[in-house]
Design a protein around this motif. Structure first.
Motif, mmCIF file in Angstrom:
data_model
loop_
_atom_site.group_PDB
_atom_site.id
_atom_site.type_symbol
_atom_site.label_atom_id
_atom_site.label_comp_id
_atom_site.label_asym_id
_atom_site.label_seq_id
_atom_site.Cartn_x
_atom_site.Cartn_y
_atom_site.Cartn_z
ATOM 1 N N GLN A 72 -7.057 -0.773 -8.485
ATOM 2 C CA GLN A 72 -5.915 -1.469 -7.218
ATOM 3 C C GLN A 72 -4.879 -0.227 -6.918
ATOM 4 N N GLU B 240 0.760 -1.363 0.128
ATOM 5 C CA GLU B 240 -0.336 0.220 0.077
ATOM 6 C C GLU B 240 0.757 1.321 0.066
ATOM 7 N N ALA C 267 -7.077 3.061 -5.473
ATOM 8 C CA ALA C 267 -7.829 2.973 -3.831
ATOM 9 C C ALA C 267 -6.459 2.763 -3.163
ATOM 10 N N ILE C 268 -4.721 2.495 -3.839
ATOM 11 C CA ILE C 268 -3.807 3.028 -2.989
ATOM 12 C C ILE C 268 -3.780 3.860 -2.780
ATOM 13 N N SER C 269 -3.410 4.614 -4.075
ATOM 14 C CA SER C 269 -4.169 6.131 -3.696
ATOM 15 C C SER C 269 -4.489 7.188 -2.772
ATOM 16 N N GLU C 270 -6.270 6.460 -2.541
ATOM 17 C CA GLU C 270 -6.999 7.970 -2.279
ATOM 18 C C GLU C 270 -6.095 7.302 -0.999
ATOM 19 N N LYS C 271 -6.261 5.935 -0.434
ATOM 20 C CA LYS C 271 -6.197 5.684 0.771
ATOM 21 C C LYS C 271 -5.406 6.478 1.291
ATOM 22 N N THR C 272 -3.804 6.356 0.749
ATOM 23 C CA THR C 272 -2.014 7.166 1.213
ATOM 24 C C THR C 272 -1.850 8.312 0.961
ATOM 25 N N GLY D 292 -4.675 10.339 0.002
ATOM 26 C CA GLY D 292 -5.817 11.555 0.040
ATOM 27 C C GLY D 292 -6.105 11.362 -1.797
ATOM 28 N N VAL D 293 -7.945 12.149 -1.459
ATOM 29 C CA VAL D 293 -8.971 12.136 -2.684
ATOM 30 C C VAL D 293 -8.520 12.718 -3.787
ATOM 31 N N THR E 198 -3.628 10.842 -7.105
ATOM 32 C CA THR E 198 -4.660 10.391 -6.986
ATOM 33 C C THR E 198 -5.175 10.042 -7.942
#
Length: 160
Positions: free
Chosen positions: A128, A98, A131-136, A138-139, A144
């Motif tokens: 994938q 991640e 999802a990783i970009s948003e989680k680590t 931010g949107v 992202t």
């Protein structure tokens, strides 16, 4: 060029910072379409990083990715694919599943699959990466938003 020469003179030819300058100069050449000048610099940076830092280092993954993108931009898709896969596996192993660099590698491999018509392989990688970009990150982070834009373009093209 000046930074590269200065680093060589002050640090010697066999120093990781020399590889960084080689990679950066190659990136400039690649981004301005000077691919023939960029390729040998990426190759030198890769060889130097492997020799000085070892095969298992994040900087090796970075240069693999950069050289792969040059191959992608010049239509050398099979060479690009091999290097992108290597960069992805190395970054996952070294940085974890991640990490933003892993997301970048997923995105780049997805782009290759998309542009070579392998949509079934591209879509899960885009998902994938996003999802990783948003989680680590931010949107609202630029990376992202770039991944989201690439995925949206893929969806428009693939499902017309």
């Amino acid at each position: 060029q000046q930074a590269l020469e200065l680093r060589k003179r002050l640090l010697g030819e066999e120093h990781p910072d020399v590889a960084t300058s080689l990679d950066s100069l190659a990136g400039l050449y690649s981004s301005t379409g000077r691919y023939r000048e960029a390729e040998p610099l990426y190759q030198q940076a890769l060889e130097l990083r492997k020799r000085l830092l070892g095969e298992e280092h994040p900087d090796v993954s970075t240069t693999l990715n950069n050289l792969a993108l040059l191959y992608f931009y010049t239509g050398r898709y099979s060479e690009a694919e091999v290097l992108l896969q290597q960069a992805l596996e190395l970054s996952k192993r070294l940085l974890g599943e991640e990490h933003p660099d892993v997301a970048n590698n997923f995105n780049n491999l997805a782009e290759l699959y998309f542009h070579t018509g392998r949509y079934g392989k591209a879509e899960p990688l885009y998902k994938q990466a996003l999802a990783i970009s948003e989680k680590t990150l931010g949107v609202g982070h630029l990376t992202t938003m770039t991944v989201r834009g690439n995925y949206a373009r893929f969806l428009r093209e693939a499902y017309r």
